[in-house]
Design a protein around this motif. Structure first.
Motif, PDB file in Angstrom:
ATOM      1  N   ALA A 176       0.849  -1.185   0.000  1.00 53.47           N
ATOM      2  CA  ALA A 176       0.000   0.000   0.000  1.00 53.47           C
ATOM      3  C   ALA A 176       0.887   1.238   0.000  1.00 53.47           C
ATOM      4  O   ALA A 176       1.561   1.528   0.983  1.00 53.47           O
ATOM      5  N   GLY A 177       0.891   1.935  -1.118  1.00 58.93           N
ATOM      6  CA  GLY A 177       1.747   3.106  -1.257  1.00 58.93           C
ATOM      7  C   GLY A 177       1.970   3.409  -2.727  1.00 58.93           C
ATOM      8  O   GLY A 177       1.171   3.041  -3.584  1.00 58.93           O
ATOM      9  N   GLY A 178       3.079   4.068  -3.009  1.00 61.15           N
ATOM     10  CA  GLY A 178       3.412   4.394  -4.387  1.00 61.15           C
ATOM     11  C   GLY A 178       4.212   3.293  -5.055  1.00 61.15           C
ATOM     12  O   GLY A 178       4.432   2.214  -4.487  1.00 61.15           O
ATOM     13  N   ASP A 179       4.673   3.565  -6.281  1.00 55.04           N
ATOM     14  CA  ASP A 179       5.430   2.570  -7.031  1.00 55.04           C
ATOM     15  C   ASP A 179       6.706   2.157  -6.310  1.00 55.04           C
ATOM     16  O   ASP A 179       7.152   1.014  -6.421  1.00 55.04           O
ATOM     17  N   GLY A 180       7.296   3.074  -5.537  1.00 51.07           N
ATOM     18  CA  GLY A 180       8.503   2.732  -4.792  1.00 51.07           C
ATOM     19  C   GLY A 180       8.233   1.718  -3.692  1.00 51.07           C
ATOM     20  O   GLY A 180       9.024   0.782  -3.484  1.00 51.07           O
ATOM     21  N   THR A 181       7.121   1.859  -2.987  1.00 49.85           N
ATOM     22  CA  THR A 181       6.743   0.887  -1.959  1.00 49.85           C
ATOM     23  C   THR A 181       6.471  -0.469  -2.591  1.00 49.85           C
ATOM     24  O   THR A 181       6.892  -1.515  -2.071  1.00 49.85           O
ATOM     25  N   ILE A 182       5.751  -0.472  -3.715  1.00 50.25           N
ATOM     26  CA  ILE A 182       5.462  -1.727  -4.412  1.00 50.25           C
ATOM     27  C   ILE A 182       6.763  -2.402  -4.836  1.00 50.25           C
ATOM     28  O   ILE A 182       6.934  -3.617  -4.677  1.00 50.25           O
ATOM     29  N   TYR A 232      14.902  -6.585  -8.283  1.00 47.09           N
ATOM     30  CA  TYR A 232      13.751  -6.992  -9.070  1.00 47.09           C
ATOM     31  C   TYR A 232      12.870  -5.774  -9.335  1.00 47.09           C
ATOM     32  O   TYR A 232      12.855  -4.813  -8.557  1.00 47.09           O
ATOM     33  N   PHE A 233      12.124  -5.832 -10.434  1.00 44.76           N
ATOM     34  CA  PHE A 233      11.212  -4.744 -10.764  1.00 44.76           C
ATOM     35  C   PHE A 233       9.985  -5.314 -11.448  1.00 44.76           C
ATOM     36  O   PHE A 233      10.006  -6.416 -11.995  1.00 44.76           O
ATOM     37  N   ILE A 234       8.905  -4.550 -11.441  1.00 44.85           N
ATOM     38  CA  ILE A 234       7.622  -5.057 -11.905  1.00 44.85           C
ATOM     39  C   ILE A 234       7.023  -4.207 -13.015  1.00 44.85           C
ATOM     40  O   ILE A 234       6.074  -4.618 -13.686  1.00 44.85           O
ATOM     41  N   ASN A 235       7.577  -3.018 -13.243  1.00 44.40           N
ATOM     42  CA  ASN A 235       6.974  -2.117 -14.227  1.00 44.40           C
ATOM     43  C   ASN A 235       7.964  -1.675 -15.295  1.00 44.40           C
ATOM     44  O   ASN A 235       7.695  -1.830 -16.483  1.00 44.40           O
ATOM     45  N   LEU A 244      15.022  11.720 -13.931  1.00 42.89           N
ATOM     46  CA  LEU A 244      14.182  12.727 -13.286  1.00 42.89           C
ATOM     47  C   LEU A 244      13.324  12.160 -12.169  1.00 42.89           C
ATOM     48  O   LEU A 244      13.010  12.853 -11.207  1.00 42.89           O
ATOM     49  N   THR A 245      12.933  10.875 -12.237  1.00 46.44           N
ATOM     50  CA  THR A 245      12.009  10.352 -11.234  1.00 46.44           C
ATOM     51  C   THR A 245      12.628  10.301  -9.853  1.00 46.44           C
ATOM     52  O   THR A 245      11.945  10.503  -8.858  1.00 46.44           O
ATOM     53  N   TYR A 246      13.935  10.017  -9.766  1.00 48.30           N
ATOM     54  CA  TYR A 246      14.527  10.021  -8.436  1.00 48.30           C
ATOM     55  C   TYR A 246      15.246  11.323  -8.128  1.00 48.30           C
ATOM     56  O   TYR A 246      15.833  11.470  -7.064  1.00 48.30           O
ATOM     57  N   ASP A 247      15.173  12.300  -9.050  1.00 52.33           N
ATOM     58  CA  ASP A 247      15.666  13.636  -8.749  1.00 52.33           C
ATOM     59  C   ASP A 247      14.578  14.506  -8.114  1.00 52.33           C
ATOM     60  O   ASP A 247      14.871  15.559  -7.568  1.00 52.33           O
ATOM     61  N   VAL A 248      13.313  14.075  -8.197  1.00 48.98           N
ATOM     62  CA  VAL A 248      12.224  14.838  -7.591  1.00 48.98           C
ATOM     63  C   VAL A 248      12.154  14.513  -6.105  1.00 48.98           C
ATOM     64  O   VAL A 248      11.940  13.368  -5.731  1.00 48.98           O
ATOM     65  N   PRO A 260      23.164   5.874 -14.219  1.00 49.23           N
ATOM     66  CA  PRO A 260      22.276   5.288 -13.209  1.00 49.23           C
ATOM     67  C   PRO A 260      21.163   4.502 -13.893  1.00 49.23           C
ATOM     68  O   PRO A 260      20.686   4.871 -14.965  1.00 49.23           O
ATOM     69  N   ILE A 261      20.726   3.431 -13.243  1.00 46.93           N
ATOM     70  CA  ILE A 261      19.624   2.629 -13.746  1.00 46.93           C
ATOM     71  C   ILE A 261      18.404   2.882 -12.863  1.00 46.93           C
ATOM     72  O   ILE A 261      18.481   2.830 -11.635  1.00 46.93           O
ATOM     73  N   ASN A 262      17.288   3.162 -13.514  1.00 48.69           N
ATOM     74  CA  ASN A 262      16.036   3.434 -12.842  1.00 48.69           C
ATOM     75  C   ASN A 262      15.198   2.161 -12.834  1.00 48.69           C
ATOM     76  O   ASN A 262      14.892   1.607 -13.891  1.00 48.69           O
ATOM     77  N   LEU A 263      14.829   1.678 -11.658  1.00 51.29           N
ATOM     78  CA  LEU A 263      13.980   0.497 -11.525  1.00 51.29           C
ATOM     79  C   LEU A 263      12.687   0.912 -10.838  1.00 51.29           C
ATOM     80  O   LEU A 263      12.695   1.302  -9.670  1.00 51.29           O
ATOM     81  N   ASP A 264      11.586   0.864 -11.578  1.00 51.93           N
ATOM     82  CA  ASP A 264      10.274   1.259 -11.045  1.00 51.93           C
ATOM     83  C   ASP A 264      10.295   2.647 -10.425  1.00 51.93           C
ATOM     84  O   ASP A 264       9.673   2.908  -9.394  1.00 51.93           O
ATOM     85  N   GLY A 265      11.054   3.564 -11.043  1.00 49.82           N
ATOM     86  CA  GLY A 265      11.078   4.941 -10.571  1.00 49.82           C
ATOM     87  C   GLY A 265      12.074   5.244  -9.481  1.00 49.82           C
ATOM     88  O   GLY A 265      12.156   6.379  -9.026  1.00 49.82           O
ATOM     89  N   GLU A 266      12.860   4.242  -9.064  1.00 46.49           N
ATOM     90  CA  GLU A 266      13.837   4.440  -8.006  1.00 46.49           C
ATOM     91  C   GLU A 266      15.235   4.103  -8.518  1.00 46.49           C
ATOM     92  O   GLU A 266      15.402   3.335  -9.458  1.00 46.49           O
ATOM     93  N   TYR A 267      16.247   4.683  -7.872  1.00 46.38           N
ATOM     94  CA  TYR A 267      17.629   4.391  -8.240  1.00 46.38           C
ATOM     95  C   TYR A 267      17.936   2.925  -7.975  1.00 46.38           C
ATOM     96  O   TYR A 267      17.688   2.400  -6.894  1.00 46.38           O
ATOM     97  N   GLY A 268      18.493   2.242  -8.996  1.00 46.26           N
ATOM     98  CA  GLY A 268      18.766   0.816  -8.888  1.00 46.26           C
ATOM     99  C   GLY A 268      20.195   0.433  -9.190  1.00 46.26           C
ATOM    100  O   GLY A 268      20.440  -0.675  -9.678  1.00 46.26           O
ATOM    101  N   GLY A 269      21.149   1.327  -8.921  1.00 46.54           N
ATOM    102  CA  GLY A 269      22.541   1.038  -9.240  1.00 46.54           C
ATOM    103  C   GLY A 269      22.944   1.631 -10.577  1.00 46.54           C
ATOM    104  O   GLY A 269      22.192   2.397 -11.179  1.00 46.54           O
TER     105      GLY A 269
END
Length: 315
Positions: free
Chosen positions: A66-72, A138-141, A151-155, A277-286
């Protein structure tokens, strides 16, 4: 023995509206036959991931993110590596809610989203695996790399909470002039590309940043990523491609785009002046280099898709 469910919720998601609906959400799941409890994520790193792993190992039947894409994404990372993987439910309370959008889960009524989990409609869902010498995630989206995808993890998270999706749009306008192409080398099933590219996407649903035409033929469980490589870094050309994407997904036939289906994908940066940087589901992933693999039908997730869409009812 009653089935057990654990709701892992982010108390700051969705302008903090989730907390006020939590009692109603728990009641829906209890009426649906689950002995239900809740866990509020904390600022501690990987709080949601570690809780998901703990309850999965304890034999819980259902884990609810329950939350945003980062929580998922964190909950996915908590259960995807395990042999016993409980069913997954989604209550979207974030900014873009891409994954919930793709599954047809109500995004404007959190209690109604909880009711999706009482209808027994389960979808066997692909999961993406990303790995390099330092980590496996792992990622789902979506997985992505390139200047604009940063930009998604710069906000800042507080701006996401207050201003919602407009915060992403403002950041995109700010970053567009910086969208210079990167020298990269990629390989995918049946092909490879080496040269300049401003970004790549590996999509698992048809919703990217709230846009449903970015990957028009994405599938939730065909065992393949939908790959997009944008070869241009010219600002006007990127705007042209965006216009085509919004106008029926016509960008996929443009010569400045590589658009393919692939189960495996690798990316390396040949220009080492700045890490990619690699973006995984909107978050920094290495950072690159990184390898990606699609794990076909790896998780069973409650969905609310129309009957005519590909899905499978599971016990």
């Amino acid at each position: 023995m009653r089935k057990r469910a654990r709701v892992i919720y982010n108390p700051t998601s969705g302008r903090e509206t989730l907390k006020s609906k939590l009692v109603d959400i728990l009641d829906v799941l209890e009426r649906g036959g689950y002995e239900t409890s809740a866990y509020a994520t904390t600022p501690q790193e990987n709080s949601a991931r570690d809780e998901a792993t703990r309850v999965a190992r304890e034999g819980f039947d259902l884990v609810v993110a329950a939350g945003g894409d980062g929580t998922i994404n964190q909950v996915i990372n908590g259960i995807a590596p395990l042999d016993h993987r409980p069913k997954l439910g989604i209550i979207p309370a974030g900014t873009t809610n891409d994954f919930a959008r793709a599954l047809g889960i109500p995004r404007d009524d959190l209690v109604e989203a909880a009711r999706v989990m009482t209808k027994g409609q389960l979808l066997p869902m692909d999961v993406g695996k990303a790995s390099n010498d330092e980590m496996t995630q792992y990622f789902i989206n979506i997985a992505a790399g390139g200047r604009l995808t940063e930009l998604t993890y710069d906000v800042p998270s507080d701006l996401k909470t207050v201003f919602g999706y407009i915060a992403y749009l403002v950041k995109a306008v700010e970053m567009l002039p910086q969208a210079r192409p990167i020298d990269m080398k990629v390989t995918y099933d049946g092909g490879h590309y080496e040269g300049k590219a401003s970004m790549f996407f590996l999509a698992m649903t048809n919703s990217v940043g709230g846009f449903e035409q970015a990957v028009p033929n994405a599938s939730l469980n065909d065992g393949n990523f939908t790959m997009i490589i944008v070869k241009t870094g010219n600002m006007m050309e990127i705007l042209q491609l965006l216009t085509k994407a919004l106008n029926g997904g016509r960008h996929v036939n443009d010569s400045r785009i590589i658009y393919k289906k692939t189960r495996n994908f690798t990316v390396a940066q040949t220009d080492t002046k700045r890490p990619m940087p690699i973006n995984l589901d909107g978050e920094y992933g290495g950072s690159a280099p990184m390898q990606f693999e699609n794990l076909k039908e790896h998780l069973s997730i409650f969905s609310n898709l129309p009957k005519q869409q590909p899905q499978q009812l599971l016990e």
